[in-house]
Write a protein that holds these residues in place. Structure first.
Motif, mmCIF file in Angstrom:
data_model
loop_
_atom_site.group_PDB
_atom_site.id
_atom_site.type_symbol
_atom_site.label_atom_id
_atom_site.label_comp_id
_atom_site.label_asym_id
_atom_site.label_seq_id
_atom_site.Cartn_x
_atom_site.Cartn_y
_atom_site.Cartn_z
ATOM 1 N N GLU A 74 77.268 32.002 114.429
ATOM 2 C CA GLU A 74 77.676 30.917 113.525
ATOM 3 C C GLU A 74 78.625 31.450 112.459
ATOM 4 O O GLU A 74 79.567 30.779 112.070
ATOM 5 C CB GLU A 74 76.454 30.257 112.880
ATOM 6 C CG GLU A 74 75.734 29.287 113.782
ATOM 7 C CD GLU A 74 76.615 28.144 114.252
ATOM 8 O OE1 GLU A 74 77.297 27.504 113.407
ATOM 9 O OE2 GLU A 74 76.644 27.887 115.472
ATOM 10 N N HIS A 75 78.365 32.670 111.999
ATOM 11 C CA HIS A 75 79.247 33.274 110.986
ATOM 12 C C HIS A 75 80.624 33.589 111.570
ATOM 13 O O HIS A 75 81.622 33.522 110.858
ATOM 14 C CB HIS A 75 78.615 34.543 110.409
ATOM 15 C CG HIS A 75 77.391 34.271 109.602
ATOM 16 N ND1 HIS A 75 77.419 33.618 108.390
ATOM 17 C CD2 HIS A 75 76.086 34.551 109.850
ATOM 18 C CE1 HIS A 75 76.191 33.514 107.919
ATOM 19 N NE2 HIS A 75 75.361 34.071 108.783
ATOM 20 N N ALA A 76 80.659 33.953 112.845
ATOM 21 C CA ALA A 76 81.935 34.287 113.485
ATOM 22 C C ALA A 76 82.878 33.085 113.502
ATOM 23 O O ALA A 76 84.095 33.250 113.558
ATOM 24 C CB ALA A 76 81.688 34.794 114.908
ATOM 25 N N VAL A 85 83.321 37.611 106.759
ATOM 26 C CA VAL A 85 82.642 37.185 107.988
ATOM 27 C C VAL A 85 81.773 38.329 108.517
ATOM 28 O O VAL A 85 80.608 38.131 108.879
ATOM 29 C CB VAL A 85 83.654 36.728 109.068
ATOM 30 C CG1 VAL A 85 82.970 36.525 110.418
ATOM 31 C CG2 VAL A 85 84.349 35.447 108.628
ATOM 32 N N THR A 86 82.337 39.536 108.530
ATOM 33 C CA THR A 86 81.597 40.711 109.000
ATOM 34 C C THR A 86 80.369 40.944 108.142
ATOM 35 O O THR A 86 79.266 41.176 108.659
ATOM 36 C CB THR A 86 82.501 41.967 108.973
ATOM 37 O OG1 THR A 86 83.658 41.713 109.765
ATOM 38 C CG2 THR A 86 81.771 43.179 109.490
ATOM 39 N N LEU A 87 80.530 40.845 106.848
ATOM 40 C CA LEU A 87 79.412 41.026 105.921
ATOM 41 C C LEU A 87 78.319 39.985 106.176
ATOM 42 O O LEU A 87 77.133 40.319 106.244
ATOM 43 C CB LEU A 87 79.914 40.935 104.476
ATOM 44 C CG LEU A 87 78.901 41.109 103.363
ATOM 45 C CD1 LEU A 87 78.174 42.443 103.463
ATOM 46 C CD2 LEU A 87 79.596 40.984 102.012
ATOM 47 N N ASN A 88 78.710 38.748 106.354
ATOM 48 C CA ASN A 88 77.739 37.683 106.640
ATOM 49 C C ASN A 88 76.997 37.948 107.950
ATOM 50 O O ASN A 88 75.785 37.723 108.044
ATOM 51 C CB ASN A 88 78.435 36.323 106.694
ATOM 52 C CG ASN A 88 78.937 35.878 105.341
ATOM 53 O OD1 ASN A 88 78.493 36.363 104.305
ATOM 54 N ND2 ASN A 88 79.890 34.962 105.344
ATOM 55 N N MET A 89 77.722 38.416 108.955
ATOM 56 C CA MET A 89 77.102 38.715 110.250
ATOM 57 C C MET A 89 76.090 39.855 110.101
ATOM 58 O O MET A 89 74.974 39.775 110.623
ATOM 59 C CB MET A 89 78.177 39.076 111.279
ATOM 60 C CG MET A 89 79.076 37.904 111.643
ATOM 61 S SD MET A 89 80.509 38.407 112.625
ATOM 62 C CE MET A 89 79.780 38.408 114.256
ATOM 63 N N LEU A 90 76.468 40.898 109.393
ATOM 64 C CA LEU A 90 75.580 42.045 109.217
ATOM 65 C C LEU A 90 74.351 41.684 108.385
ATOM 66 O O LEU A 90 73.253 42.211 108.641
ATOM 67 C CB LEU A 90 76.342 43.211 108.585
ATOM 68 C CG LEU A 90 77.438 43.827 109.454
ATOM 69 C CD1 LEU A 90 78.235 44.852 108.653
ATOM 70 C CD2 LEU A 90 76.868 44.440 110.723
ATOM 71 N N MET A 91 74.499 40.794 107.438
ATOM 72 C CA MET A 91 73.357 40.373 106.625
ATOM 73 C C MET A 91 72.295 39.663 107.461
ATOM 74 O O MET A 91 71.115 39.669 107.119
ATOM 75 C CB MET A 91 73.816 39.465 105.478
ATOM 76 C CG MET A 91 74.485 40.200 104.330
ATOM 77 S SD MET A 91 73.407 41.377 103.478
ATOM 78 C CE MET A 91 72.225 40.268 102.703
#
Length: 190
Positions: A74-76, A85-91
């Motif tokens: 969903e973040h992607a 976006v990367t930070l949100n995915m990793l979180m």
């Protein structure tokens, strides 16, 4: 008139009951009987969907992975700068309090697969590897980094924070966790 049962919902209910039993009693306590009791179903109803305990555990773990992957993807889709976006995915790999059970279950399952020598891949490492390689291919990462080492470093950071939070060794808010991961991304992004 017979009751109409949504089979996918019933399987998800059983899987989530499995998570609760594993989080409370460990994998050793996750018998089909204890899972049926947790789901408030008969043993026969659970066996209707899963012939073996192994089949039930596999399904429960697949559901954990599918839900996490769905949240990450969903973040992607977000229209944000790539680093955000990367930070949100990793979180998403560090569970908030309402998803700690997922993390507990995941760790129990990974340990179980390791003991049986059946763990073939680490999906978290694969996901971080995929993200980092896409960023690198898009020219968004510094050229002088060792990509393989950065993937290992980022994976260790994420797993370490998640594990320490789960064990209660560190008390740290999500904003601070986000800042720590962002600092790592700042180090490797252009």
């Amino acid at each position: 008139m017979p009751k109409i049962v949504n089979h996918e919902e019933r399987k998800a209910l059983i899987a989530k009951a499995t998570w609760n039993v594993i989080a409370r009693d460990g994998l050793g306590g996750a018998s089909v009987r204890s899972i049926a009791k947790e789901a408030n179903l008969s043993l026969g109803a659970v066996r209707h969907y899963f012939n073996t305990q192994e089949e039930l555990l596999e399904f429960a773990m697949q559901l954990v992975e599918e839900q996490a992957t769905e949240r990450i993807m969903e973040h992607a889709k977000q229209q944000l700068p790539p680093k955000e976006v990367t930070l949100n995915m990793l979180m998403e790999l560090i569970p908030p309090e309402d998803r700690v059970v997922e993390m507990q279950v995941w760790l129990e399952y990974i340990s179980y697969k390791l003991r049986k020598k059946e763990l073939k891949e680490d999906s978290v490492h694969q996901g971080i590897n995929l993200i980092m390689n896409k960023l690198n291919d898009a020219g968004l990462l510094k050229v002088d980094i060792n990509l393989e080492e950065e993937i290992i470093h980022l994976h260790a950071l994420i797993d370490g924070i998640a594990l320490h939070l789960l064990m209660g060794f560190i008390t740290i808010g999500r904003d601070r966790i986000r800042a720590l991961i962002e600092r790592e991304l700042d180090r490797i992004f252009i």
